[in-house]
Design an enzyme around this catalytic site. Structure first.
Site, short mmCIF file in Angstrom:
data_model
loop_
_atom_site.label_atom_id
_atom_site.label_comp_id
_atom_site.label_asym_id
_atom_site.label_seq_id
_atom_site.Cartn_x
_atom_site.Cartn_y
_atom_site.Cartn_z
N GLY A 1 0.55 42.56 16.38
CA GLY A 1 1.99 42.51 16.51
C GLY A 1 2.71 43.48 15.57
N ASP A 2 1.95 44.13 14.72
CA ASP A 2 2.56 44.98 13.70
C ASP A 2 3.13 46.27 14.29
OD1 ASP A 2 2.76 45.60 10.67
OD2 ASP A 2 1.92 47.41 11.58
N VAL A 3 4.41 46.48 14.06
CA VAL A 3 5.08 47.65 14.62
C VAL A 3 4.52 48.95 14.03
CG1 VAL A 3 7.29 48.80 14.89
CG2 VAL A 3 7.16 46.34 15.04
N LEU B 1 1.47 49.48 13.01
CA LEU B 1 0.18 49.73 13.64
C LEU B 1 0.36 50.27 15.06
CD1 LEU B 1 -2.88 49.60 13.45
CD2 LEU B 1 -2.77 47.21 14.17
#
Length: 305
Positions: free
Chosen positions: A255-257, A259
């Site tokens: 969910g990491d933007v 990444l």
DNA sequence: ATCCAGGAACTGT
DNA sequence: ACAGTTCATGGA
């Protein structure tokens, strides 16, 4: 841990595939960082060991990490604790041979492991620090997150002055458990973040959560559930803490933007990948998702690409 | 001005 | 279970 005590310093003997300079480059990424200073080829870090402030000068000579004490006189036990902190900080328990073997055959990772060879997941051995940093970083741009962290450290952390420079330690949970939401609101923390952070500080003072107890669960999935039971800690924050504090190599915050953007720029996509696509890429990285993530993040702070 | 940022809780179905 | 809404501020 592989270390040795000497009269006026200690030495750590890292495994293969470790490059101190790569880790320094990573630590230098943020100009607002208060918790360490990078000098010419070495690192200065203030640690509070058994109620005493110890200012450490950390450098590497011939693949040996040497730590001198610029201020403070740690006992043998204190020195061992310092060695342990640094060992964890640079993730020196890992053998990266398998990761590099996988990554060198991988379309996405092969250029990255060449560029950053020897870089370790630079962690946060302190559980409170990693939780607070995860919460601060939620849903805001990184620059502002660093600004908030700086205010947090300067307002509630302890410091010493050495040779006209100020060095800080991260605020203790005991201290934060006693402050009011309003004090963080004044520093432009949102009410929610202030509540989350103070709530976690209180949970740590009452020993509701502790790194030691979580480590005894011996199962990253259980640790993740325990972390997510804390108000303010969702899947993303739990994954982040698992990676940076618990050395979970399988942690993979899809969910990491950041990444997602790293995938986008490294693959030349015209949009961010979906979670399904990210799991598809990661099939080849089984067991090393956290290292893949860390190297992808690392590539984001490189303006040259 | 509008949209997004290294998300998560809350609300209503 | 699941989607939509709210939080709140800075930067592009």
């Amino acid at each position: 841990m592989n270390w040795k005590n000497h009269d006026s310093y200690i030495e750590l003997y890292p495994p293969k595939e470790f490059d101190f300079e790569q880790c320094l480059d990573f630590l230098a990424r943020d100009a607002q960082e208060m918790l360490h200073k990078i000098k010419d080829g070495y690192l200065i870090k203030l640690l509070k060991i058994d109620e005493e402030m110890i200012l450490c000068k950390i450098e590497a000579e011939h693949k040996v990490i040497k730590v001198e004490f610029l201020s403070g006189k740690p006992s043998y036990e204190g020195r061992e604790e310092i060695a342990k902190y640094i060992w964890e900080w640079f993730d020196l328990d890992q053998n990266l041979e398998e990761f590099y073997s996988i990554a060198s055959e991988d379309k996405i990772l092969s250029p990255l492991v060449k560029r950053y060879y020897g870089l370790r997941i630079v962690g946060m051995p302190d559980l409170f620090e990693s939780l607070v940093w995860a919460i601060i970083g939620q849903q805001i741009n990184l620059n502002f997150a660093y600004t908030l962290k700086k205010r947090f450290v300067q307002d509630f952390g302890e410091n010493i002055v050495f040779e006209n420079e100020t060095y800080w330690v991260f605020p203790s949970y005991d201290k934060i458990a006693q402050i009011e939401v309003e004090e963080l609101r004044n520093h432009q923390f949102t009410t929610r973040k202030a509540e989350y952070i103070i709530g976690i500080a209180k949970a740590m003072t009452t020993n509701e959560i502790s790194k030691e107890a979580l480590l005894n669960q011996y199962d990253f999935e259980k640790i993740k559930q325990s972390l997510m039971a804390l108000r303010g800690v969702g899947a993303w924050s739990a994954d982040y803490v698992l990676m940076k504090c618990f050395h979970d190599n399988s942690s993979y915050p899809v969910g990491d933007v950041g990444l997602q953007n790293a995938f986008k720029s490294n693959l030349g996509l015209d949009r961010k990948p979906t979670a399904e696509e990210m799991y598809e890429y990661a099939k080849a990285w089984k067991g090393w998702e956290a290292y893949a993530t860390f190297y992808l993040w690392r590539s984001l702070s490189d303006k040259t690409t």
